[in-house]
Design a protein around this motif. Structure first.
Motif, PDB file in Angstrom:
ATOM      1  N   THR A   1     -17.618 -57.496   9.213  1.00 51.55           N
ATOM      2  CA  THR A   1     -18.792 -57.014   9.927  1.00 51.55           C
ATOM      3  C   THR A   1     -18.459 -55.674  10.561  1.00 51.55           C
ATOM      4  O   THR A   1     -17.435 -55.539  11.244  1.00 51.55           O
ATOM      5  CB  THR A   1     -19.219 -58.007  11.023  1.00 51.55           C
ATOM      6  N   LEU A   2     -19.329 -54.692  10.316  1.00 50.68           N
ATOM      7  CA  LEU A   2     -19.124 -53.337  10.816  1.00 50.68           C
ATOM      8  C   LEU A   2     -20.261 -52.944  11.748  1.00 50.68           C
ATOM      9  O   LEU A   2     -21.337 -53.549  11.739  1.00 50.68           O
ATOM     10  CB  LEU A   2     -19.085 -52.334   9.657  1.00 50.68           C
ATOM     11  N   SER A   3     -20.050 -51.881  12.511  1.00 49.65           N
ATOM     12  CA  SER A   3     -21.127 -51.318  13.311  1.00 49.65           C
ATOM     13  C   SER A   3     -22.137 -50.639  12.389  1.00 49.65           C
ATOM     14  O   SER A   3     -21.792 -50.130  11.323  1.00 49.65           O
ATOM     15  CB  SER A   3     -20.574 -50.297  14.306  1.00 49.65           C
ATOM     16  N   SER A   4     -23.386 -50.643  12.805  1.00 54.00           N
ATOM     17  CA  SER A   4     -24.393 -49.849  12.108  1.00 54.00           C
ATOM     18  C   SER A   4     -24.174 -48.364  12.381  1.00 54.00           C
ATOM     19  O   SER A   4     -24.310 -47.530  11.488  1.00 54.00           O
ATOM     20  CB  SER A   4     -25.800 -50.261  12.556  1.00 54.00           C
ATOM     21  N   HIS A   5     -23.825 -48.042  13.617  1.00 49.82           N
ATOM     22  CA  HIS A   5     -23.588 -46.658  14.015  1.00 49.82           C
ATOM     23  C   HIS A   5     -22.229 -46.175  13.492  1.00 49.82           C
ATOM     24  O   HIS A   5     -21.361 -46.974  13.158  1.00 49.82           O
ATOM     25  CB  HIS A   5     -23.608 -46.534  15.537  1.00 49.82           C
ATOM     26  N   TYR A   6     -22.077 -44.861  13.468  1.00 55.30           N
ATOM     27  CA  TYR A   6     -20.833 -44.227  13.041  1.00 55.30           C
ATOM     28  C   TYR A   6     -20.144 -43.644  14.279  1.00 55.30           C
ATOM     29  O   TYR A   6     -20.715 -42.806  14.981  1.00 55.30           O
ATOM     30  CB  TYR A   6     -21.107 -43.095  12.041  1.00 55.30           C
ATOM     31  N   VAL A   7     -18.932 -44.113  14.548  1.00 55.23           N
ATOM     32  CA  VAL A   7     -18.208 -43.546  15.677  1.00 55.23           C
ATOM     33  C   VAL A   7     -17.941 -42.070  15.397  1.00 55.23           C
ATOM     34  O   VAL A   7     -17.647 -41.675  14.257  1.00 55.23           O
ATOM     35  CB  VAL A   7     -16.898 -44.324  15.943  1.00 55.23           C
ATOM     36  N   GLU A   8     -18.102 -41.245  16.442  1.00 54.38           N
ATOM     37  CA  GLU A   8     -17.897 -39.803  16.304  1.00 54.38           C
ATOM     38  C   GLU A   8     -17.330 -39.315  17.636  1.00 54.38           C
ATOM     39  O   GLU A   8     -18.043 -39.222  18.628  1.00 54.38           O
ATOM     40  CB  GLU A   8     -19.231 -39.112  15.978  1.00 54.38           C
ATOM     41  N   LEU A   9     -16.041 -38.992  17.636  1.00 55.68           N
ATOM     42  CA  LEU A   9     -15.332 -38.730  18.883  1.00 55.68           C
ATOM     43  C   LEU A   9     -14.894 -37.271  19.038  1.00 55.68           C
ATOM     44  O   LEU A   9     -13.980 -36.981  19.806  1.00 55.68           O
ATOM     45  CB  LEU A   9     -14.104 -39.643  19.005  1.00 55.68           C
ATOM     46  N   SER A  10     -15.545 -36.351  18.326  1.00 57.26           N
ATOM     47  CA  SER A  10     -15.080 -34.967  18.365  1.00 57.26           C
ATOM     48  C   SER A  10     -15.135 -34.359  19.768  1.00 57.26           C
ATOM     49  O   SER A  10     -14.322 -33.499  20.113  1.00 57.26           O
ATOM     50  CB  SER A  10     -15.876 -34.105  17.383  1.00 57.26           C
ATOM     51  N   ASP A  11     -16.100 -34.794  20.603  1.00 58.94           N
ATOM     52  CA  ASP A  11     -16.180 -34.259  21.964  1.00 58.94           C
ATOM     53  C   ASP A  11     -14.927 -34.552  22.774  1.00 58.94           C
ATOM     54  O   ASP A  11     -14.636 -33.844  23.744  1.00 58.94           O
ATOM     55  CB  ASP A  11     -17.385 -34.866  22.699  1.00 58.94           C
ATOM     56  N   ASN A  12     -14.201 -35.577  22.402  1.00 61.29           N
ATOM     57  CA  ASN A  12     -13.042 -36.008  23.195  1.00 61.29           C
ATOM     58  C   ASN A  12     -11.707 -35.746  22.510  1.00 61.29           C
ATOM     59  O   ASN A  12     -10.671 -36.187  22.998  1.00 61.29           O
ATOM     60  CB  ASN A  12     -13.167 -37.488  23.528  1.00 61.29           C
ATOM     61  N   ILE A  13     -11.744 -35.045  21.381  1.00 60.96           N
ATOM     62  CA  ILE A  13     -10.495 -34.756  20.670  1.00 60.96           C
ATOM     63  C   ILE A  13      -9.540 -33.950  21.537  1.00 60.96           C
ATOM     64  O   ILE A  13      -8.343 -34.265  21.639  1.00 60.96           O
ATOM     65  CB  ILE A  13     -10.782 -34.043  19.334  1.00 60.96           C
ATOM     66  N   ALA A  14     -10.039 -32.889  22.180  1.00 66.32           N
ATOM     67  CA  ALA A  14      -9.154 -32.048  22.992  1.00 66.32           C
ATOM     68  C   ALA A  14      -8.529 -32.849  24.124  1.00 66.32           C
ATOM     69  O   ALA A  14      -7.331 -32.696  24.424  1.00 66.32           O
ATOM     70  CB  ALA A  14      -9.937 -30.858  23.548  1.00 66.32           C
ATOM     71  N   THR A  15      -9.304 -33.738  24.760  1.00 69.67           N
ATOM     72  CA  THR A  15      -8.775 -34.584  25.839  1.00 69.67           C
ATOM     73  C   THR A  15      -7.688 -35.514  25.303  1.00 69.67           C
ATOM     74  O   THR A  15      -6.639 -35.688  25.941  1.00 69.67           O
ATOM     75  CB  THR A  15      -9.910 -35.414  26.465  1.00 69.67           C
ATOM     76  N   MET A  16      -7.935 -36.106  24.132  1.00 70.57           N
ATOM     77  CA  MET A  16      -6.950 -37.011  23.558  1.00 70.57           C
ATOM     78  C   MET A  16      -5.688 -36.263  23.141  1.00 70.57           C
ATOM     79  O   MET A  16      -4.570 -36.779  23.276  1.00 70.57           O
ATOM     80  CB  MET A  16      -7.564 -37.774  22.373  1.00 70.57           C
ATOM     81  N   GLN A  17      -5.846 -35.043  22.630  1.00 66.87           N
ATOM     82  CA  GLN A  17      -4.673 -34.250  22.286  1.00 66.87           C
ATOM     83  C   GLN A  17      -3.811 -33.986  23.516  1.00 66.87           C
ATOM     84  O   GLN A  17      -2.586 -34.104  23.470  1.00 66.87           O
ATOM     85  CB  GLN A  17      -5.101 -32.915  21.655  1.00 66.87           C
ATOM     86  N   LYS A  18      -4.450 -33.655  24.626  1.00 64.54           N
ATOM     87  CA  LYS A  18      -3.714 -33.350  25.851  1.00 64.54           C
ATOM     88  C   LYS A  18      -2.992 -34.575  26.407  1.00 64.54           C
ATOM     89  O   LYS A  18      -1.906 -34.451  26.974  1.00 64.54           O
ATOM     90  CB  LYS A  18      -4.671 -32.779  26.897  1.00 64.54           C
ATOM     91  N   CYS A  19      -3.608 -35.759  26.238  1.00 64.87           N
ATOM     92  CA  CYS A  19      -2.975 -36.954  26.805  1.00 64.87           C
ATOM     93  C   CYS A  19      -1.893 -37.522  25.887  1.00 64.87           C
ATOM     94  O   CYS A  19      -1.151 -38.413  26.294  1.00 64.87           O
ATOM     95  CB  CYS A  19      -4.020 -38.015  27.142  1.00 64.87           C
ATOM     96  N   GLY A  20      -1.807 -37.003  24.636  1.00 65.86           N
ATOM     97  CA  GLY A  20      -0.688 -37.403  23.787  1.00 65.86           C
ATOM     98  C   GLY A  20      -1.030 -38.115  22.502  1.00 65.86           C
ATOM     99  O   GLY A  20      -0.129 -38.544  21.768  1.00 65.86           O
ATOM    100  N   VAL A  21      -2.313 -38.259  22.169  1.00 62.93           N
ATOM    101  CA  VAL A  21      -2.679 -38.830  20.876  1.00 62.93           C
ATOM    102  C   VAL A  21      -2.240 -37.851  19.788  1.00 62.93           C
ATOM    103  O   VAL A  21      -2.584 -36.668  19.832  1.00 62.93           O
ATOM    104  CB  VAL A  21      -4.200 -39.096  20.780  1.00 62.93           C
ATOM    105  N   GLY A  22      -1.483 -38.337  18.820  1.00 62.71           N
ATOM    106  CA  GLY A  22      -0.924 -37.441  17.810  1.00 62.71           C
ATOM    107  C   GLY A  22      -1.603 -37.485  16.467  1.00 62.71           C
ATOM    108  O   GLY A  22      -1.458 -36.573  15.653  1.00 62.71           O
ATOM    109  N   ALA A  23      -2.358 -38.574  16.188  1.00 61.55           N
ATOM    110  CA  ALA A  23      -2.967 -38.750  14.863  1.00 61.55           C
ATOM    111  C   ALA A  23      -4.421 -39.165  15.035  1.00 61.55           C
ATOM    112  O   ALA A  23      -4.767 -39.975  15.895  1.00 61.55           O
ATOM    113  CB  ALA A  23      -2.197 -39.795  14.063  1.00 61.55           C
ATOM    114  N   PHE A  24      -5.283 -38.606  14.182  1.00 63.28           N
ATOM    115  CA  PHE A  24      -6.725 -38.821  14.274  1.00 63.28           C
ATOM    116  C   PHE A  24      -7.241 -39.272  12.915  1.00 63.28           C
ATOM    117  O   PHE A  24      -7.126 -38.550  11.924  1.00 63.28           O
ATOM    118  CB  PHE A  24      -7.410 -37.533  14.734  1.00 63.28           C
ATOM    119  N   ARG A  25      -7.834 -40.485  12.903  1.00 69.01           N
ATOM    120  CA  ARG A  25      -8.200 -41.133  11.641  1.00 69.01           C
ATOM    121  C   ARG A  25      -9.671 -40.972  11.311  1.00 69.01           C
ATOM    122  O   ARG A  25     -10.546 -41.152  12.158  1.00 69.01           O
ATOM    123  CB  ARG A  25      -7.847 -42.627  11.697  1.00 69.01           C
TER     124      ARG A  25
END
Length: 305
Positions: free
Chosen positions: A218-242
């Motif tokens: 079972t999947l969501s109907s909506h599509y996750v889209e996190l581009s607004d938070n990419i820069a924040t995640m990069q700064k906090c240490g997330v190294g890979a984006f799927r």
């Protein structure tokens, strides 16, 4: 800041062999994706259709300079599937992604990856997997930014990965919902899940988008889209984006996200160009903001339409 890794996740849907081979060939030859996942995650019955092509696909991707990860089933249900997993984990020269906790024990002591189907919710779990040899850990989709921050602050050798595009897996079951919707049993499913390239849409009684069904998943109907938070995640240490593959042009999608990761285009432009593509999408990022998952918010605490 360390360069971010762009990841193409496994194909979750039952695409025909030609479509799937063409997809991987284009990803190998036409994209700046760093890591590509292959392998079946949803249903073991699908594996014989494409497993015969995996050696050639892996060789083509590696020749294109991609790191290849072999993803495994999210639900291991019987001895036959356990034996399949045992064969996979002994494959040389390829990183294996565990998506069922039973696979982690088989991979202990060798470099591997923890997939998002395994609940890495806290620092103790993160450290446990890293100590067992996990090289990269993909976090579950429902984690808010505060939890991602806390996990990134934990000092481990494992890289943190977050999915930033695509429908979100919500549940997986031993029952096949695609077959049941057609009045069929799982054992005689006729692989009807392949009729829906991005999952079968499910609506509420008042015709509102609700979920999507992909065989056992079972999947969501909506599509996750996190581009607004990419820069924040990069700064906090997330190294890979799927990115999770769908039937639209994933070479264009990967190029757009590569430009956002490199700070060459704004998230609003990315969404506009995604909406111009042929697959209709409603975006969501609520989980990241500690809100209902189907909501979309551009900044913490402020909802947008």
């Amino acid at each position: 800041m360390k360069r971010s890794r762009l990841v193409m996740g496994p194909v979750l849907f039952h695409w025909d062999e030609d479509r799937k081979k063409d997809f991987y060939n284009r990803i190998a030859d036409e994209t700046d994706v760093d890591t590509v996942h292959v392998g079946e995650v949803v249903c073991a019955k699908r594996m014989p259709f494409f497993d015969k092509h995996l050696p050639d696909v892996i060789e083509r991707l590696q020749r294109g300079g991609k790191e290849v990860v072999l993803s495994t089933l999210a639900l291991v249900m019987n001895e036959r599937e356990v034996n399949q997993i045992r064969e996979i984990v002994h494959m040389p020269d390829i990183l294996i992604e565990a998506n069922d906790i039973s696979v982690v024990r088989l991979l202990a002591g060798k470099p591997h990856m923890i997939g998002p189907y395994i609940n890495t919710y806290n620092e103790g779990t993160l450290s446990y997997f890293a100590d067992k040899g996990a090289k990269r850990i993909a976090l579950p989709w429902e984690l808010p930014m505060s939890s991602i921050n806390a996990l990134c602050d934990q000092q481990t050798t494992a890289e943190i990965e977050v999915q930033i595009f695509g429908r979100v897996p919500l549940a997986i079951s031993a029952r096949c919902y695609s077959a049941r919707a057609q009045g069929l049993h799982k054992d005689g499913c006729r692989y009807v899940c392949g009729e829906h390239l991005d999952g079968m849409n499910v609506e509420t009684l008042d015709d509102k988008p609700f979920l999507a069904v992909n065989g056992l998943q079972t999947l969501s109907s909506h599509y996750v889209e996190l581009s607004d938070n990419i820069a924040t995640m990069q700064k906090c240490g997330v190294g890979a984006f799927r990115l999770s593959p769908h039937s639209l042009d994933m070479t264009k999608v990967s190029d757009l996200y590569h430009q956002v990761l490199s700070h060459k285009i704004a998230p609003a432009e990315l969404r506009h160009r995604l909406q111009e593509m042929r697959l209709p999408m409603v975006f969501a990022n609520g989980f990241l903001h500690q809100a209902p998952g189907a909501e979309f918010r551009q900044t913490l605490g402020h909802q947008t339409e």
